[in-house]
Design an enzyme around this catalytic site. Structure first.
Site, PDB file in Angstrom:
ATOM      1  N   SER A   1       0.832  -1.206   0.000  1.00 20.04           N
ATOM      2  CA  SER A   1       0.000   0.000   0.000  1.00 20.04           C
ATOM      3  C   SER A   1       0.867   1.257   0.000  1.00 20.04           C
ATOM      4  CB  SER A   1      -0.961  -0.069   1.196  1.00 20.04           C
ATOM      5  OG  SER A   1      -1.995   0.853   1.046  1.00 20.04           O
TER       6      SER A   1
ATOM      7  N   HIS B   1      -8.447  -5.183   1.108  1.00 19.07           N
ATOM      8  CA  HIS B   1      -7.196  -4.478   1.397  1.00 19.07           C
ATOM      9  C   HIS B   1      -6.499  -5.047   2.634  1.00 19.07           C
ATOM     10  CE1 HIS B   1      -4.477  -1.266   0.401  1.00 19.07           C
ATOM     11  NE2 HIS B   1      -4.471  -0.821   1.637  1.00 19.07           N
TER      12      HIS B   1
END
Ligand SMILES: *[C@@H]1O[C@H](CO)[C@@H](O)[C@H](O)[C@H]1NC(C)=O
Ligand SMILES: *[C@@H]1O[C@H](CO)[C@@H](O)[C@H](O)[C@H]1NC(C)=O
Length: 406
Positions: A173, A377
Site C-alpha cells: 500500500s 485491502h
C-alpha cells in the site's frame, strides 16, 4: 483533556473492530492474545528468530528505526530484502501473523536477510535530532518525505551494512507508493533495487469503493483545520494500552454499525478475516501518521493525480516548488522491474487503479490478481489464506529475481 477527547475519537472509529461480528473461525496463525501487547522485536523473538534494531538518520534529521532479521544461514549468497509497511501502520504488518505465515519469516526461512523500515511518525520512528515530537515542525511531512528521505536512507543503510550492491523491495500500500516516489525522484535509486514487489500499491486511489473514505475526503479540510487548531498534528497515534482500551469500551449495540464500517472501508471477506486476528492487530494499529499525510492522500483520491502536496496557495507552491504547478511524480523514471499484486475486492486501492498505474510503468514484469475474488485491502496482511494465495507467490518471485540478479 485533549488526550481524553482524542482517545474517544479514536475509539469511536476503532472501537467496534474488536467484536464486530467477524466470524470466530479458527485462524491458522500462531498468534496469542498477548501478542497485542508485544513490540515488533519481542514478536520476532517469540517466533524463534533473532532480531536487531538499527537507528537510521535521514538527510532532514529524522532518527528512524529499522528492524532486521539477520540471515539464518549466513553462508547463502542472497541479496537482502527491504520491506515497507502501509499507512497508519508499522513493521508489525510483516510479522504479526506468526512464523508459519508472516511474510518476513517466510523470506527469512528462505535464507534472506530481512530489513523492515518504520516510517517517520510511526510508533517506532518518533525522534528527530532537532524537533520535539510535540512540535508542528516534526509533523510537517506527508508520504512524499517518507519516499524522498526515509526510503533512500533505509536502502543506503542496508547496502552499507551488508556490503550488497542491490536489494529487493517489498512494499504494501503506502509502502509501495513510497518506493515509486524514491524511484521517480531520487537519482541513483534505480541502481540499488533489484525488483519492486508492489502489494496493493496505493498510487492511484480515486476509484476507491469505500463510502467512508469518500466521506473523509469531503470533510478533510474542516477536520484537519480543527485538529491543527488544538495543535494535534499527529493522526491516529499509537497509544500505550490502546488494546486494553478497545477491549474495555466496545459497546455491543454498536457492533452492526462497526461491521458495516470495516467492510465498507476495506472490502468484505468474512471467511478470511478472523475476529481474534483483528483484535490482536489492534494492539499494533494504528501506529501513527501525520495530518499532512492524510491531507495528501485526500488530494490524490480527489484529483486522481500522482503528484506532490498541493498547498492550495500559489505563493507557497511557488516557494516550495519553484513553479505554481505542483510537480507530478514521473513514473517513467521508475525503471526497475516491478510486479504488482492486487485484490478484486480491495475497496481502498481499486484494482482498476492498479491497472492504470501499470500503464505508466516502463518495466512491469508481473501483474498478479489474487485468485481469491473476495480478497480485500486488509487481507494483504491478515487473511487466513494470505500465505497460499499471495505470499507464496511473492516469495517465488523474489527467489526468481534473486537468482537472476547474480
Ligand atoms: C510531549 O508532550 C507530552 C505531554 O503532552 C509529554 O509527556 C512528553 O514528554 C513530550 N515529549 C517531548 C519529547 O517533549
Ligand atoms: C519523465 O521522465 C522521462 C525520462 O527521464 C523524460 O523523458 C520525460 O520528459 C519526463 N516527463 C515529464 C512530464 O517530465
Amino acid at each position: 483533556m485533549v488526550r481524553v477527547i482524542w482517545l474517544l475519537v479514536l475509539s469511536s472509529v476503532h472501537v467496534c473492530l474488536v467484536q464486530c461480528g467477524f466470524r470466530n473461525s479458527s485462524a491458522p496463525f500462531l498468534m496469542e492474545e498477548e501478542d497485542a501487547l508485544l513490540t515488533v522485536p519481542q514478536l520476532i523473538r517469540k517466533n524463534g528468530f533473532s532480531v536487531e534494531e538499527h537507528r537510521v538518520r535521514t538527510e532532514d534529521g529524522y532518527l528512524l528505526t529499522m528492524f532486521r532479521i539477520p540471515p539464518r544461514k549466513p553462508g547463502l549468497r542472497k541479496h537482502p530484502v527491504f520491506m515497507m509497511h502501509s499507512l497508519f501502520s508499522s513493521s508489525a504488518d510483516w510479522v504479526l501473523i506468526g512464523r508459519k505465515h508472516g511474510l518476513a519469516y517466510l523470506l527469512a526461512n528462505r535464507g534472506y536477510d530481512v530489513w523492515m523500515g518504520n516510517a517517520r511518525g510511526s510508533r517506532y520512528s518518533k525522534r528527530h535530532e532537532r524537533y520535539s515530537v510535540n512540535s508542528s515542525q516534526f509533523w510537517d511531512f506527508s508520504f512524499h518525505e517518507i519516499g524522498f528521505y526515509d526510503v533512500p536512507a533505509f536502502v543506503d543503510y542496508v547496502l552499507a551494512n551488508t556490503g550488497s550492491h542491490r536489494l529487493h523491495y517489498v512494499g504494501f500500500s503506502q509502502g509501495a507508493l513510497t518506493g515509486f516516489i524514491a524511484l521517480s525522484d531520487r537519482y541513483g535509486m534505480n541502481d540499488k533495487i533489484i525488483e519492486l514487489q508492489a502489494l496493493s500499491p496505493a498510487v492511484y486511489m480515486h476509484r476507491s469503493l469505500s463510502g467512508f473514505i469518500k466521506l473523509l475526503v469531503s470533510v478533510v479540510r474542516p477536520l484537519t483545520d480543527a485538529l491543527e487548531f488544538i495543535q494535534r498534528y499527529e493522526f491516529l497515534p499509537y497509544i500505550e494500552g490502546q488494546y486494553n482500551f478497545y477491549q474495555a469500551v466496545c459497546p455491543a449495540p454498536a457492533q452492526t454499525i462497526c461491521r458495516t464500517l470495516i467492510y465498507d472501508v476495506v472490502g468484505m471477506n468474512p471467511d478470511q478475516l478472523d475476529v481474534k486476528t483483528l483484535r490482536i492487530f489492534l494492539g499494533h494499529f494504528p501506529a501513527g501518521s501525520s495530518l499532512k499525510q492524510v491531507k495528501h492522500y485526500s488530494q490524490i483520491i480527489r484529483d486522481g493525480i500522482f503528484r506532490q502536496f498541493e498547498y492550495g496557495d500559489l505563493a507557497i507552491n511557488l516557494n516550495r516548488y519553484g513553479s505554481p504547478q505542483v510537480p507530478r511524480y514521473n513514473l517513467s523514471r521508475a525503471t526497475v522491474p516491478v510486479r504488482t499484486y492486487y485484490g478484486y475486492n480491495d475497496h481502498v486501492v481499486n484494482y482498476l487503479n492498479v491497472l492504470q498505474l501499470q500503464q505508466e510503468l516502463p518495466n512491469l514484469v508481473g501483474s498478479y490478481p489474487v485468485p481469491d475474488k473476495l480478497f480485500s485491502h486488509i487481507d494483504f496482511i491478515l487473511a487466513n489464506n494470505v500465505k497460499q494465495v499471495l505470499y507464496d507467490e511473492v516469495v517465488r518471485n523474489v527467489e526468481k529475481a534473486d537468482a537472476e540478479a547474480f
